[in-house]
Design a protein around this motif. Structure first.
Motif, PDB file in Angstrom:
ATOM      1  N   ARG A  30     -23.778  57.058  64.612  1.00  0.00           N
ATOM      2  CA  ARG A  30     -22.866  56.167  63.890  1.00  0.00           C
ATOM      3  C   ARG A  30     -23.348  54.717  63.934  1.00  0.00           C
ATOM      4  NH1 ARG A  30     -18.875  59.739  66.095  1.00  0.00           N
ATOM      5  NH2 ARG A  30     -18.668  58.447  67.963  1.00  0.00           N
ATOM      6  N   LEU A  31     -23.832  54.278  65.104  1.00  0.00           N
ATOM      7  CA  LEU A  31     -24.321  52.903  65.228  1.00  0.00           C
ATOM      8  C   LEU A  31     -25.518  52.666  64.308  1.00  0.00           C
ATOM      9  CD1 LEU A  31     -24.253  50.123  66.556  1.00  0.00           C
ATOM     10  CD2 LEU A  31     -25.668  51.058  68.416  1.00  0.00           C
ATOM     11  N   CYS A  32     -26.460  53.610  64.309  1.00  0.00           N
ATOM     12  CA  CYS A  32     -27.616  53.477  63.409  1.00  0.00           C
ATOM     13  C   CYS A  32     -27.175  53.484  61.949  1.00  0.00           C
ATOM     14  CB  CYS A  32     -28.613  54.608  63.656  1.00  0.00           C
ATOM     15  SG  CYS A  32     -29.486  54.509  65.223  1.00  0.00           S
ATOM     16  N   LEU A  33     -26.216  54.353  61.630  1.00  0.00           N
ATOM     17  CA  LEU A  33     -25.772  54.496  60.244  1.00  0.00           C
ATOM     18  C   LEU A  33     -25.176  53.205  59.696  1.00  0.00           C
ATOM     19  CD1 LEU A  33     -25.303  56.247  57.759  1.00  0.00           C
ATOM     20  CD2 LEU A  33     -23.234  57.126  58.831  1.00  0.00           C
ATOM     21  N   VAL A  34     -24.367  52.519  60.488  1.00  0.00           N
ATOM     22  CA  VAL A  34     -23.706  51.308  59.993  1.00  0.00           C
ATOM     23  C   VAL A  34     -24.558  50.052  60.195  1.00  0.00           C
ATOM     24  CG1 VAL A  34     -21.424  52.292  60.418  1.00  0.00           C
ATOM     25  CG2 VAL A  34     -22.468  50.835  62.166  1.00  0.00           C
ATOM     26  N   SER A  35     -25.755  50.197  60.779  1.00  0.00           N
ATOM     27  CA  SER A  35     -26.564  49.011  61.107  1.00  0.00           C
ATOM     28  C   SER A  35     -26.898  48.180  59.873  1.00  0.00           C
ATOM     29  CB  SER A  35     -27.851  49.432  61.825  1.00  0.00           C
ATOM     30  OG  SER A  35     -28.668  50.228  60.987  1.00  0.00           O
ATOM     31  N   THR A  36     -27.190  48.832  58.755  1.00  0.00           N
ATOM     32  CA  THR A  36     -27.540  48.069  57.559  1.00  0.00           C
ATOM     33  C   THR A  36     -26.341  47.295  57.015  1.00  0.00           C
ATOM     34  OG1 THR A  36     -28.709  48.182  55.432  1.00  0.00           O
ATOM     35  CG2 THR A  36     -27.087  49.902  55.859  1.00  0.00           C
ATOM     36  N   PHE A  37     -25.127  47.856  57.175  1.00  0.00           N
ATOM     37  CA  PHE A  37     -23.923  47.140  56.748  1.00  0.00           C
ATOM     38  C   PHE A  37     -23.632  45.970  57.684  1.00  0.00           C
ATOM     39  CE2 PHE A  37     -23.294  51.570  55.303  1.00  0.00           C
ATOM     40  CZ  PHE A  37     -23.191  51.350  53.942  1.00  0.00           C
ATOM     41  N   LEU A  38     -23.860  46.158  58.985  1.00  0.00           N
ATOM     42  CA  LEU A  38     -23.689  45.061  59.936  1.00  0.00           C
ATOM     43  C   LEU A  38     -24.644  43.921  59.621  1.00  0.00           C
ATOM     44  CD1 LEU A  38     -23.308  46.984  63.334  1.00  0.00           C
ATOM     45  CD2 LEU A  38     -21.584  45.519  62.266  1.00  0.00           C
ATOM     46  N   GLU A  39     -25.912  44.272  59.404  1.00  0.00           N
ATOM     47  CA  GLU A  39     -26.920  43.244  59.117  1.00  0.00           C
ATOM     48  C   GLU A  39     -26.599  42.509  57.831  1.00  0.00           C
ATOM     49  OE1 GLU A  39     -30.240  41.388  57.270  1.00  0.00           O
ATOM     50  OE2 GLU A  39     -29.435  43.309  56.547  1.00  0.00           O
ATOM     51  N   ASP A  40     -26.171  43.251  56.806  1.00  0.00           N
ATOM     52  CA  ASP A  40     -25.894  42.623  55.518  1.00  0.00           C
ATOM     53  C   ASP A  40     -24.651  41.745  55.590  1.00  0.00           C
ATOM     54  OD1 ASP A  40     -26.860  42.461  52.756  1.00  0.00           O
ATOM     55  OD2 ASP A  40     -24.920  43.308  52.232  1.00  0.00           O
ATOM     56  N   GLY A  41     -23.642  42.187  56.356  1.00  0.00           N
ATOM     57  CA  GLY A  41     -22.445  41.368  56.521  1.00  0.00           C
ATOM     58  C   GLY A  41     -22.746  40.057  57.225  1.00  0.00           C
ATOM     59  N   VAL A  42     -23.563  40.120  58.282  1.00  0.00           N
ATOM     60  CA  VAL A  42     -23.975  38.893  58.990  1.00  0.00           C
ATOM     61  C   VAL A  42     -24.811  38.003  58.085  1.00  0.00           C
ATOM     62  CG1 VAL A  42     -25.348  38.021  60.925  1.00  0.00           C
ATOM     63  CG2 VAL A  42     -23.826  39.982  61.260  1.00  0.00           C
ATOM     64  N   ARG A  43     -25.680  38.632  57.278  1.00  0.00           N
ATOM     65  CA  ARG A  43     -26.526  37.854  56.358  1.00  0.00           C
ATOM     66  C   ARG A  43     -25.682  37.130  55.322  1.00  0.00           C
ATOM     67  NH1 ARG A  43     -29.058  39.131  51.531  1.00  0.00           N
ATOM     68  NH2 ARG A  43     -28.286  41.269  51.695  1.00  0.00           N
ATOM     69  N   MET A  44     -24.589  37.741  54.887  1.00  0.00           N
ATOM     70  CA  MET A  44     -23.702  37.083  53.933  1.00  0.00           C
ATOM     71  C   MET A  44     -23.146  35.775  54.508  1.00  0.00           C
ATOM     72  SD  MET A  44     -23.408  38.643  51.004  1.00  0.00           S
ATOM     73  CE  MET A  44     -24.098  40.167  50.353  1.00  0.00           C
ATOM     74  N   TRP A  45     -22.885  35.776  55.820  1.00  0.00           N
ATOM     75  CA  TRP A  45     -22.360  34.571  56.461  1.00  0.00           C
ATOM     76  C   TRP A  45     -23.418  33.472  56.520  1.00  0.00           C
ATOM     77  CZ3 TRP A  45     -18.028  32.249  57.881  1.00  0.00           C
ATOM     78  CH2 TRP A  45     -18.106  31.190  58.795  1.00  0.00           C
ATOM     79  N   PHE A  46     -24.635  33.830  56.944  1.00  0.00           N
ATOM     80  CA  PHE A  46     -25.685  32.835  57.132  1.00  0.00           C
ATOM     81  C   PHE A  46     -26.344  32.420  55.810  1.00  0.00           C
ATOM     82  CE2 PHE A  46     -25.467  34.583  61.456  1.00  0.00           C
ATOM     83  CZ  PHE A  46     -25.391  33.402  62.181  1.00  0.00           C
ATOM     84  N   GLN A  47     -26.224  33.267  54.783  1.00  0.00           N
ATOM     85  CA  GLN A  47     -26.821  32.923  53.480  1.00  0.00           C
ATOM     86  C   GLN A  47     -25.735  32.812  52.409  1.00  0.00           C
ATOM     87  OE1 GLN A  47     -29.932  35.730  52.472  1.00  0.00           O
ATOM     88  NE2 GLN A  47     -31.118  35.279  54.300  1.00  0.00           N
ATOM     89  N   TRP A  48     -24.572  32.328  52.821  1.00  0.00           N
ATOM     90  CA  TRP A  48     -23.428  32.269  51.901  1.00  0.00           C
ATOM     91  C   TRP A  48     -23.781  31.497  50.633  1.00  0.00           C
ATOM     92  CZ3 TRP A  48     -18.091  33.610  53.346  1.00  0.00           C
ATOM     93  CH2 TRP A  48     -17.167  33.354  52.303  1.00  0.00           C
ATOM     94  N   GLY A  49     -24.355  30.316  50.795  1.00  0.00           N
ATOM     95  CA  GLY A  49     -24.672  29.473  49.642  1.00  0.00           C
ATOM     96  C   GLY A  49     -25.654  30.132  48.695  1.00  0.00           C
ATOM     97  N   GLU A  50     -26.735  30.711  49.263  1.00  0.00           N
ATOM     98  CA  GLU A  50     -27.747  31.355  48.422  1.00  0.00           C
ATOM     99  C   GLU A  50     -27.188  32.548  47.672  1.00  0.00           C
ATOM    100  OE1 GLU A  50     -28.011  30.442  51.541  1.00  0.00           O
ATOM    101  OE2 GLU A  50     -30.078  29.962  52.136  1.00  0.00           O
ATOM    102  N   GLN A  51     -26.368  33.356  48.367  1.00  0.00           N
ATOM    103  CA  GLN A  51     -25.808  34.552  47.737  1.00  0.00           C
ATOM    104  C   GLN A  51     -24.828  34.197  46.617  1.00  0.00           C
ATOM    105  OE1 GLN A  51     -26.716  37.742  48.323  1.00  0.00           O
ATOM    106  NE2 GLN A  51     -28.249  36.946  49.739  1.00  0.00           N
ATOM    107  N   SER A  52     -23.936  33.244  46.874  1.00  0.00           N
ATOM    108  CA  SER A  52     -22.960  32.876  45.841  1.00  0.00           C
ATOM    109  C   SER A  52     -23.653  32.219  44.653  1.00  0.00           C
ATOM    110  CB  SER A  52     -21.902  31.938  46.427  1.00  0.00           C
ATOM    111  OG  SER A  52     -22.489  30.747  46.901  1.00  0.00           O
ATOM    112  N   GLU A  53     -24.696  31.431  44.921  1.00  0.00           N
ATOM    113  CA  GLU A  53     -25.436  30.793  43.827  1.00  0.00           C
ATOM    114  C   GLU A  53     -26.147  31.834  42.975  1.00  0.00           C
ATOM    115  OE1 GLU A  53     -29.068  27.536  43.210  1.00  0.00           O
ATOM    116  OE2 GLU A  53     -28.153  27.823  45.181  1.00  0.00           O
ATOM    117  N   TYR A  54     -26.708  32.865  43.646  1.00  0.00           N
ATOM    118  CA  TYR A  54     -27.398  33.927  42.906  1.00  0.00           C
ATOM    119  C   TYR A  54     -26.417  34.671  41.996  1.00  0.00           C
ATOM    120  CZ  TYR A  54     -29.645  38.388  41.913  1.00  0.00           C
ATOM    121  OH  TYR A  54     -30.140  39.489  41.280  1.00  0.00           O
TER     122      TYR A  54
END
Length: 270
Positions: A30-54
């Motif tokens: 389960r931990l491995c399975l959700v790892s990509t969602f965890l990483e992407d959720g954290v990335r949304m926080w740190f790259q908020w400006g870039e993602q919303s601009e895109y």
């Protein structure tokens, strides 16, 4: 020692591995399975400006909707992962992550890229296995109550769908170079893919694919060796966590078994 003896020994090793790890293998899966969602959720926080601009520049939806898209992805993914890992409202969490996959498929135009589309579908296969596991736990509460055999068929169908979708990840790893090693790798990989899909010697085939994917992941997706300012760093990081999620799905296949719609199950009736 014949081929049959070697295969029997390999299956015995796989069964022994499952027995030894049965208490924590589902948790690791389960931990491995959700790892990509965890990483992407954290990335949304740190790259908020870039993602919303895109999103704003691609769809011309305005800053409000673009920021709402990023917020929805962040909360949907991190919230879903927390619920899955804590074993609370798992079905709703899976449906939330299904929605995130569908939303990103459209928003990032993944629908027109076969490689990324197959990887997203493989992620969906992992979530189907989580739903199957959840149904199994729900039934265990009423373990002493008689039930008809066909009542378990939805779980078996979820396991079948999960297995079939998971193997799409391996279709993106096949190469078409005309050298002996690549041809051999493709043949062995394709054989293992088919075995998992049809549910024949499933645990052994799935464990072999886990080992293969681990080698590929740490060899070719080593994003930590690339400076973070280079685009290749994010690309390899994306590949690494998506592959890790598929490994998690395969570990769930090992932990849960192939289900009723499989050749392994049919062999018991022969």
């Amino acid at each position: 020692m014949g081929h049959g003896d070697l295969m029997s020994q390999a299956e015995d090793v796989a069964d022994q591995f499952v027995r030894v790890t049965k208490h924590y293998l589902p948790h690791v899966g389960r931990l491995c399975l959700v790892s990509t969602f965890l990483e992407d959720g954290v990335r949304m926080w740190f790259q908020w400006g870039e993602q919303s601009e895109y999103i704003d520049s691609t769809w011309g939806c305005g800053s409000f909707l673009a920021n709402f898209f990023v917020l929805l992805n962040l909360l949907g993914q991190l919230g879903g992962c927390v619920l899955i890992l804590s074993r609370n409202f798992v079905q709703y969490a899976c449906f939330s992550l299904f929605g995130i996959i569908a939303l990103q498929t459209v928003a990032y135009s993944i629908l027109w890229d076969p490689k990324f589309l197959m990887r997203n579908l493989a992620l969906g296969g992992g979530l189907l296995l989580l739903l199957a596991e959840c149904r199994g736990e729900a039934r265990s509460v009423f373990a002493g109550v008689p039930s008809l055999g066909h009542q378990s068929s939805p779980k078996h169908l979820l396991q079948l769908g999960g297995r079939v979708l998971l193997v799409l990840m391996f279709m993106t790893l096949l190469h078409f170079d005309l050298n002996l090693f690549t041809i051999l790798q493709n043949l062995v990989g394709s054989a293992l893919i088919v075995l998992v899909a049809v549910g024949f010697k499933t645990k052994l085939a799935a464990l072999t694919l886990v080992a293969w994917l681990l080698c590929i992941n740490f060899t070719f997706n080593a994003f930590w060796n690339i400076p973070s300012y280079k685009p290749m760093h994010d690309f390899l990081k994306y590949d690494f966590f998506q592959t890790t999620s598929v490994i998690g799905g395969l570990l769930l296949v090992v932990a849960l078994g192939p289900g009723g719609v499989s050749m392994d199950e049919k062999k018991k009736e022969w």
